[in-house]
Structure formats: structure tokens, C-alpha cells
Write an enzyme that holds these catalytic residues in place. Structure first.
Site, short mmCIF file in Angstrom:
data_model
loop_
_atom_site.label_atom_id
_atom_site.label_comp_id
_atom_site.label_asym_id
_atom_site.label_seq_id
_atom_site.Cartn_x
_atom_site.Cartn_y
_atom_site.Cartn_z
N CYS A 15 3.38 -9.44 13.44
CA CYS A 15 2.27 -8.62 13.89
C CYS A 15 1.15 -8.73 12.85
O CYS A 15 1.33 -9.33 11.78
CB CYS A 15 2.70 -7.16 14.06
SG CYS A 15 3.11 -6.35 12.50
N HIS A 48 11.41 -7.22 6.77
CA HIS A 48 12.85 -7.19 6.99
C HIS A 48 13.33 -8.57 7.44
O HIS A 48 13.73 -8.77 8.58
CB HIS A 48 13.20 -6.13 8.05
CG HIS A 48 13.02 -4.74 7.57
ND1 HIS A 48 13.71 -4.22 6.50
CD2 HIS A 48 12.22 -3.74 8.00
CE1 HIS A 48 13.34 -2.97 6.31
NE2 HIS A 48 12.45 -2.65 7.19
N HIS A 86 13.13 5.91 8.13
CA HIS A 86 12.32 4.69 8.07
C HIS A 86 11.25 4.85 6.99
O HIS A 86 10.63 5.90 6.85
CB HIS A 86 11.67 4.43 9.43
CG HIS A 86 11.07 3.07 9.54
ND1 HIS A 86 9.83 2.75 9.06
CD2 HIS A 86 11.57 1.92 10.09
CE1 HIS A 86 9.56 1.48 9.30
NE2 HIS A 86 10.61 0.95 9.93
N GLU A 93 8.25 3.85 6.73
CA GLU A 93 6.92 4.22 7.22
C GLU A 93 6.82 5.73 7.42
O GLU A 93 5.84 6.36 7.01
CB GLU A 93 6.62 3.50 8.53
CG GLU A 93 5.25 3.85 9.10
CD GLU A 93 5.03 3.31 10.50
OE1 GLU A 93 4.47 4.06 11.33
OE2 GLU A 93 5.42 2.16 10.77
N SER A 140 15.47 -4.25 10.83
CA SER A 140 14.09 -4.02 11.21
C SER A 140 14.02 -3.05 12.38
O SER A 140 14.64 -3.26 13.42
CB SER A 140 13.43 -5.35 11.60
OG SER A 140 12.23 -5.13 12.30
#
Length: 680
Positions: free
Chosen positions: A32, A64, A147, A149, A241
Site C-alpha cells: 500500500c 510484517h 495492534h 497502530e 500482518s
């Protein structure tokens, strides 16, 4: 005549064809924007710092994908997990997931240079969460609380956010504040909508901000559409991931034959050969190179298989394998095809599926099946029954894991290695401790390197132990935590000895006194500070100058590792008084001192430790003095005038009467001086 491998574009989808076999690659696959930008930042940093000699780190794996991380390591880019491990010579790159404000501040405090490669979309959520928190909103993050993030986003609103992953968790959100809801960028659209629907039902005034990355939504949509028309789906990427796992879940919901493949070596080749319509999607952490390798490997397998399609022996082998039933006690492997709260189902490649109930799994307290097993996992188990009464093969993970755990204990015993056990309960003479599924005994005398009367404090603790005895036939294993502590202490002491040398000045703690000195802890071992090395002056006992627990700097005078002895000095940290006598004292100077000794011919006054002067009896007072003890006492603080300094003989002559006269103090009228012996 053999078929030919061809490829073409179908809209934005790449299609490979060989005879009846078709491989389609989903439109939105691979890196991405955020991941690509982060990797570009790493490569730019490698180039810009090539000649500087600076060390380059990424805070956590940059993506990842193990192969990419290994490639970067070969180029001198290493993974850092703790900000404290960095120094001024380090460059650290923040990965696209981002970090909390606290972590960013720590990185900037320790590293020489911090390069922020946080995805711009994630950075935007940081600002949104921070502003909402400052305005008094209750921030709600929809996503996986573990996670990186989500951890980072929470850190930008003071770690006060409520994190939810399902509609059931919405009811636990506290009332009283207006809600501001954001999403993990890689969140599944369906999961987001379910949570949002529940939030708006219970909190109609909640402010909703759909922060799911458009690339993530497009990737999942394309994956679902391709899976619906495929016999087999290959998801390229790492199982660790988050976005790749969501692709797998998305594809699995519409295509039963869905497989993970981190690289071309992990492809389900037999499944590929059997299927004509194969779909491929790749997570945001999958490099284009690996996608190409996977496609090339599948194409090679398909072309080779089609050319040998008439090989009847291979076909018969497959048929026989599919009909054969595994026997009781046999160790089998299979793919997890269904996960429930009480059991999992496993495809064993035969006409019956296997079932592993919860009571046949080795789960830790608090663990549940759905967090330990995922669709597509390959598991190994032992056959308990060919038929559980409902047409399934009854399997046990616990029995095979217990055998594996015994093997690990035996290996640890043979290798004299350490293992970790959890103390379960107290029994006569010791405690029972669990290594995974195997129970062992720790005698009370082996629980610690100090005397243990009761084992209460150890119950529930995880201890590192050495296996001192093992007898699998009798299901007996004996562990020792004391042996581990002794070895660790020995290592620590060896490290301390290796780090010290004569002449070093180090900090220590005064631990205990003896008549001949003080023992000082210098980081795990004791050194002797002899009474003669404490002060330049004379001491009757170390406690005159030191206190228990006092922190002091000492100098290492000598070391003997064989005897375990270290001699320390304290007075060496200050100059010997006579060596700097002229810097501090001069004839005619008025100085203050303490009376430390009285003789018939005069009194000795200590000006500082190691520096005494004599006040002759004739210099005590401006009158005749018959008995010095009538004028001064040991311990008195007196002012004296320096009459003479003899450096060669190390003698100082002092006068109390002259000091008083100069200081304007009145005393009795002078009398005829007594005959006194000359100064000794």
C-alpha cells in the site's frame, strides 16, 4: 500437443492461463502507499548515511515480512524494540504503523536522529484522537487493541481511549462524555459497520469518523469478489500482518480452499494441481518480487502437471491416500477448517474430518480456542478414536503435546539448560510446578538461595529452573530454582570482576563494619575498605567516618580474583594533606582545629584529617600554665595561629594565645612562663 502459458489483462486484473487452468491476481494487491513510502524512506536513509558510519534501526519490523526484514539486516538496518537501546550514533525510523507520543519522545531522547515514516493516514488519526481528547470527548478506537497502530493512536490521547473490536463491547463504554469514534486503518468494513451501528444505537450523538484506509477497503472488496469465482485462493503475506489476516478471513468466508503463502516455498502444491480457477491476493506487506515468485512457481507446477496428466500411478496413490483411515495412536497433521468455542475441525486429507475437543487441548488458564487457532493453521495431533460417534475422527493435541513437553524436559536435563515452570501448589517438602502439561517437584531447599520456611510467596509465580532429575516412565521430574540463581549470580560476579581493574574509581554502598574496616558493595561483590584507607587521619573505628547504607566513591587498590578479595581506598580520592600544605596553609594564618591529644609539654590540634600541629605549653595562654588539661580538653574546637611549618620534618607549630590576641579576645595578664621542655 502441450498447452501454452499465456497472460492477459482483464480490466485491472492480471490473468495467467494454461489450458483449462486460470490464475487471476486481484487488482489491489501488494504494497500500500504507506508501506511503500516507509520502505522508500529506509532505502533513502541507507544511501544518505552510507559514508557516515551511523547505525540505522527501525522501531519494530518496518513491515510484517520476514524476508524483507532479513534483506534489510544484510544492508545494515536492524530492528529495535526498546528506545533505551539507542544512542547518539543511531538513526531510528518510525514504521508506517506509527507510535504513541510517549514512545516518540523516548526515541527522540535516546537516538541521534529520528525519521518519522508513519503513514500519513495513520498520522491524521493521531491528530484527530489528540484533538478530540483535548476537547473532552471520549475517544473510541474500533480495532485490535494489541495492534501497534491502535496502541500508537491510543498514546496520542493519553491512553484514555476505549478500544472495541465487536458490537458486544460497545455496552461497556462509559456514559457521561460525548463519543468520538475512529477506526484502525486496516479494519474490515463489515466489522466497522457492525460496531458503528451499535454505537449509534446506544450513543445517538456520537461523532463517527470512518478512518479505514481506502486501499484496505478496495483490497478486501477485490479479494472477496475474486474468491467468489475461484476454486482456490492464495493469500500472499505474513500471518502476523493484520491486513493480510483480514484478507484471509474475507476470502475464507466465500472460498473454502483458501491458503496463506508467505513465499513460494509455502504453496499448497497438491491443491493447486487439482484446481482450475485460482485467485491470488496479497497483503500490504507483500513485496512485488514475492508475488511474482509465487505466480511463477504456481505456473511451473501447473505446466509440469498438465504435461504428466496421464501418470496413472500418481493418481492411484492420491486415491488410496484419500480412502485410507488413520489408526488409533497415529500422529497425523491437518489443516484447521473450522474453529468453534468448544472444538476445532481438521481436514486430514481423507474421507473423514478430525475433531479436537477443548478438553484434548493444552490451553493455559484464560486462553480460549478461538484465539489460539485460526483457519488455515496446520496442526499435529494423536488419533484417539477412528469415529467419535458422529462421523469424525477424535484427535488429541494434549497427548502429543505432553510427549513433546517430556522430550523438551529431557533435552533440558541433558543439555543442562534452563526452562520456565509455574508453581501450582505446596506439598510436603516442597511445591508442584508445571512445565506446560508436565508436573514436576521443587524441594523447599531448592526454591531459593535463601532459607524458605513457607512456600506461599511462590505459588502462582513463574520460575526459571534447572532439571536435576527426570524419570518419564514414572512421570517424575525434579527442578531447582536455586541452581538457576546460583549460576546467574556466578555469571554476574564474573562479569563484575571482568569489568573492574586496579585504579578504577567506582560507587559503592557501605554494608557492614568490623574493627579493622568496612565492607563496601561495589555492584554485587564486596570489597574491604581498611580503616587505614578511610581517612588521612587516625580513626578508632570506621563508624567515625562512615554510616551503614552510605553511598561513597572508592578506588580499587588491589584485586585477587582467586581468593575473591578486593582492597579499596577512600582517602586516595583526596590529596594527602602534606602534599598540598602550601596551597592551604601559611605562617601567620589563623586556623581552627580540634584538640586530639594532650601531653605534658603541649597539646596536638588536628587541622584536618592527617594534619596535626603542636601548641607548646608556652603558647597555650598568656600566663604561666602548669597543667594543660586545665586549659583545653580533647575534642575542644580552638583557634590557633601558625607559627612555623617544617615540611621536611612534617611539623607545624601553633599558638592559641597569639590567635586570641589577634582576634581581640581578652585573657588574664601574662605571667612568668613555666620552664617547659622543647618541642618533641
Amino acid at each position: 500437443m502441450s498447452a501454452e502459458l499465456t497472460w492477459r489483462k482483464m480490466g485491472a486484473t492480471t490473468v495467467f492461463e494454461y489450458g483449462d487452468h486460470v490464475i487471476k491476481i486481484a487488482e489491489n494487491s501488494g504494497f500500500c502507499y504507506g508501506v511503500k513510502a516507509a520502505l522508500d524512506t529506509v532505502y533513502d536513509t541507507i544511501e544518505s548515511e552510507a559514508d557516515t558510519g551511523r547505525k540505522i534501526f527501525t522501531f519494530g519490523p518496518i513491515i510484517h515480512n520476514e524476508s524483507v526484514v532479513n534483506e534489510l539486516e544484510e544492508k545494515g538496518v536492524f530492528v529495535c524494540e526498546e528506545p533505551e537501546s539507542l544512542d547518539e550514533s543511531s538513526d531510528v525510523i518510525i514504521r508506517s504503523h506509527g507510535v504513541s507520543r510517549e514512545t516518540e519522545e523516548k526515541l527522540r531522547a535516546h537516538a541521534g536522529k529520528v525519521i518519522d515514516a508513519t503513514c500519513t493516514r495513520v498520522k491524521r488519526i493521531h491528530h484527530l484522537a489528540k484533538e478530540a481528547d483535548e476537547k473532552g470527548y471520549q475517544v473510541v478506537i474500533v480495532g485490535n487493541g494489541e495492534h501497534p497502530e491502535v496502541i500508537g493512536i491510543n498514546g496520542w490521547c493519553g491512553n484514555r481511549a476505549v478500544i472495541i473490536s465487536s458490537p458486544d463491547e460497545v455496552e461497556a463504554i462509559p456514559h457521561g462524555k460525548p463519543l468520538y469514534v475512529v477506526a484502525q486503518t486496516t479494519l474490515n468494513d463489515t466489522a466497522w459497520q457492525k460496531c458503528v451501528d451499535k454505537v449509534t444505537e446506544l450513543f445517538p450523538d456520537a461523532e463517527i469518523n470512518r478512518t479505514i484506509c481506502t486501499a484496505t477497503a478496495d483490497r478486501q472488496r477485490d479479494c472477496r469478489e475474486l474468491a467468489a469465482e475461484s476454486d482456490l485462493m492464495i493469500i500472499i503475506g505474513s500471518r502476523t500482518s493484520s491486513n493480510t489476516k483480514k484478507l484471509y478471513e474475507t476470502a475464507s468466508s466465500v472460498c473454502k480452499s483458501t491458503f496463506f503463502a508467505e513465499n513460494s516455498e509455502l504453496l499448497p502444491l497438491q491443491q493447486i494441481i487439482k484446481c482450475n480457477r485460482i485467485g491470488v491476493s496479497a497483503g500490504a506487506s507483500a513485496p512485488e518480487r514475492i508475488i511474482k515468485e509465487v505466480i511463477a512457481h504456481m505456473s511451473e507446477v501447473i505446466t509440469n502437471n498438465v504435461d504428466e496428466a496421464n501418470d496413472m500411478n500418481d493418481l492411484m496413490d492420491e486415491i488410496e491416500k484419500s480412502l485410507r483411515m488413520p489408526q488409533r495412536g497415529e500422529i497425523v497433521k491437518g489443516e484447521v477448517i473450522q474453529v468453534g468455542p468448544r472444538e476445532i475441525y481438521v481436514n486430514l486429507g481423507c474421507k473423514k474430518d478430525g475433531i479436537i475437543p477443548k478438553n484434548e487441548m493444552a490451553l493455559e488458564p484464560g486462553q480460549d480456542i478461538e484465539t489460539q487457532f485460526k483457519l488455515g493453521d496446520i496442526v499435529e495431533a494423536k488419533v484417539v478414536k477412528n469415529d467419535d460417534g458422529e462421523g469424525n475422527i477424535l484427535l488429541s493435541r494434549k497427548k502429543i503435546e505432553i510427549s513433546e513437553h517430556w522430550a523438551e524436559i529431557i533435552k533440558a536435563y541433558e543439555d543442562k539448560a534452563f526452562i520456565e515452570v509455574k508453581v501450582q501448589r505446596e506439598v510436603k517438602g516442597g511445591v508442584i510446578a508445571l512445565y506446560k502439561e508436565v508436573s514436576g517437584f521443587i524441594p523447599m531447599s531448592q526454591l531459593n538461595d535463601r532459607y524458605v520456611e513457607k512456600a506461599d510467596e511462590f505459588i502462582g509465580q513463574t520460575l526459571t529452573v534447572k532439571v536435576t532429575r527426570v524419570d518419564q516412565k514414572r512421570n517424575k521430574a525434579v527442578f531447582s530454582h536455586k541452581a538457576y540463581l546460583a549460576e546467574e549470580k556466578s555469571k554476574k560476579i564474573a562479569e563484575i570482576w571482568a569489568s573492574l581493574k586496579v585504579g578504577d574509581i567506582i560507587e559503592g554502598t557501605v554494608m557492614r563494619f568490623t574493627d579493622y574496616g568496612a565492607f563496601v558493595d561495589i555492584g554485587g561483590i564486596d570489597g574491604l575498605l581498611h580503616i587505614s584507607e578511610i581517612s588521612w587521619g587516625k580513626l578508632r573505628h570506621p563508624q567515625e567516618a562512615l554510616e551503614i547504607g552510605q553511598k561513597i566513591n572508592v578506588k580499587i587498590l588491589s584485586m585477587n580474583q582467586e581468593k575473591g578479595k578486593i582492597s579499596l581506598g577512600l582517602k586516595q580520592l583526596t590529596p594527602e594533606p602534606w602534599s598540598v600544605i602550601n596551597d592551604n596553609y601559611s605562617v601567620g594564618q589563623i586556623v581552627k582545629g580540634k584538640v586530639v591529644q594532650i601531653k605534658e609539654y603541649g597539646a596536638f590540634v588536628e587541622l584536618e584529617p592527617g594534619l596535626d600541629g603542636l601548641v607548646h605549653i608556652s603558647e597555650i595562654a598568656p600566663r604561666r600554665v602548669n597543667n594543660i588539661a586545665d586549659e583545653v580538653s580533647i575534642g575542644d574546637q580552638v583557634y590557633t595561629k601558625i607559627l612555623d611549618i617544617d615540611e621536611e620534618k612534617r611539623r607545624i607549630s601553633l599558638s592559641i594565645k597569639d590567635a586570641k590576641a589577634e582576634m581581640g579576645e581578652n585573657d588574664e595578664a601574662p605571667a612568668e612562663e613555666a620552664d617547659a621542655p622543647e618541642e618533641e
